[in-house]
Enzyme design. Structure first.
Site, mmCIF file in Angstrom:
data_model
loop_
_atom_site.group_PDB
_atom_site.id
_atom_site.type_symbol
_atom_site.label_atom_id
_atom_site.label_comp_id
_atom_site.label_asym_id
_atom_site.label_seq_id
_atom_site.Cartn_x
_atom_site.Cartn_y
_atom_site.Cartn_z
ATOM 1 C CB SER A 60 -8.544 6.592 1.521
ATOM 2 O OG SER A 60 -7.514 5.707 1.177
ATOM 3 C CD GLU B 35 -3.160 8.717 6.948
ATOM 4 O OE1 GLU B 35 -3.390 8.253 5.818
ATOM 5 O OE2 GLU B 35 -3.799 9.651 7.433
ATOM 6 C CG HIS C 100 -5.246 5.211 5.623
ATOM 7 N ND1 HIS C 100 -4.969 6.294 4.816
ATOM 8 C CD2 HIS C 100 -6.182 4.488 4.962
ATOM 9 C CE1 HIS C 100 -5.699 6.222 3.724
ATOM 10 N NE2 HIS C 100 -6.458 5.143 3.789
#
Length: 299
Positions: free
Chosen positions: A142, A236, A266
């Site tokens: 991320s 996502e 995610h």
């Protein structure tokens, strides 16, 4: 794929919505990892990497001459060694090496470039420990994925040798928030949203230009970077960040392996103890890292 496994995770996330208080947000993310117990053969060693709190995880089978430098996710405002320890341990096991994870400084207390400075310190620490750059893999999830890519650009600027390869999971690489899936995947992403990302970006940037390659590395010159594996879920809002990154890196002649995992949310690697696709993604990442550190993955 087990739809039931994924639906249980979605239900648990829905039952624990993100709180407004920053401390509570950090505690919530740490709690996602605290639910999982490490296997008994995993060792954990706290260290300080040139002033940055860090942690080695590994097993007796890990090659001490190799290392995976891991940068956790959390939007530059949350995430910790505790939240991702189980991911670090499993990734290292799959790759056959030890993982060094950094507790880099977080915004808003420490905005850009604090996290980047800490990531560079972590890499220099590995070099000072005698680990050759061709035996180092760099990874990030991320926001940690964007930080890992920015770290590579900074290493190039500093004239330091790059790691052998790069693994990015659900990477956030564009703080201008230009990705089309921020809207088209909003209804299916249970963890993040455009509004939340905008809040995170503002805290991290603290007035810095969101177009700077050191905060939005997709805007940078990626030529000459090492081979990269990009893993992203189809559910996502950051799907488009990964797709565009693969295009930009490929156009710059960087060897890119892009994996889009159907239905995955995610940072689904976080849930690997109860999600087969999480374990499969980590196996794929471990295989990618092994092949490149062995030299078999040379383009």
């Amino acid at each position: 794929m087990s739809i039931a496994e994924l639906e249980r995770i979605r239900a648990r996330l829905a039952a624990r919505p993100r709180p407004g208080d920053l401390a509570a947000r950090r505690e919530r993310l740490d709690g996602l990892g605290a639910d999982y117990v490490l296997p008994p053969d995993v060792t954990v060693e706290r260290v300080t990497a040139r002033g940055v709190p860090a942690e080695w995880t590994g097993t007796a089978a890990a090659d001490p001459a190799r290392a995976l430098l891991f940068l956790h996710g959390g939007g530059y405002m949350a995430g910790s060694l505790a939240s991702h320890r189980h991911v670090m341990a499993r990734a290292g096991r799959e790759a056959g090496l030890r993982t060094l994870a950094l507790a880099y400084r977080l915004a808003p207390e420490h905005p850009f470039p604090a996290a980047l400075e800490d990531a560079l310190s972590g890499y220099r620490f590995l070099l000072e420990r005698g680990i050759a750059p061709e035996r180092i893999a760099l990874a990030g999830e991320s926001a940690g994925g964007g930080l890992a890519l920015a770290t590579l650009l900074s290493l190039r600027e500093a004239g330091l040798p790059p790691p052998r390869c790069l693994w990015l999971s659900s990477p956030w690489v564009d703080l201008t928030l230009a990705g089309g899936t921020l809207a088209s995947k909003a209804a299916v992403d249970p963890l993040i949203s455009r509004a939340y990302l905008a809040e995170l970006a503002a805290a991290y940037l603290a007035g810095a230009d969101p177009r700077s390659p050191l905060v939005s590395p997709i805007q940078g010159d990626l030529a000459g970077l090492p081979p990269m594996l990009i893993q992203v879920g189809s559910a996502e809002v950051l799907l488009d960040d990964a797709l565009r990154l693969a295009s930009v890196a490929g156009a710059a002649d960087v060897p890119v392996t892009l994996q889009v995992w159907p239905h995955m949310i995610h940072a689904w690697h976080l849930f690997h103890p109860e999600l087969e696709e999480g374990r499969a993604a980590l196996r794929a990442a471990g295989s990618f890292i092994r092949s490149h550190l062995d030299g078999a993955g040379d383009p």
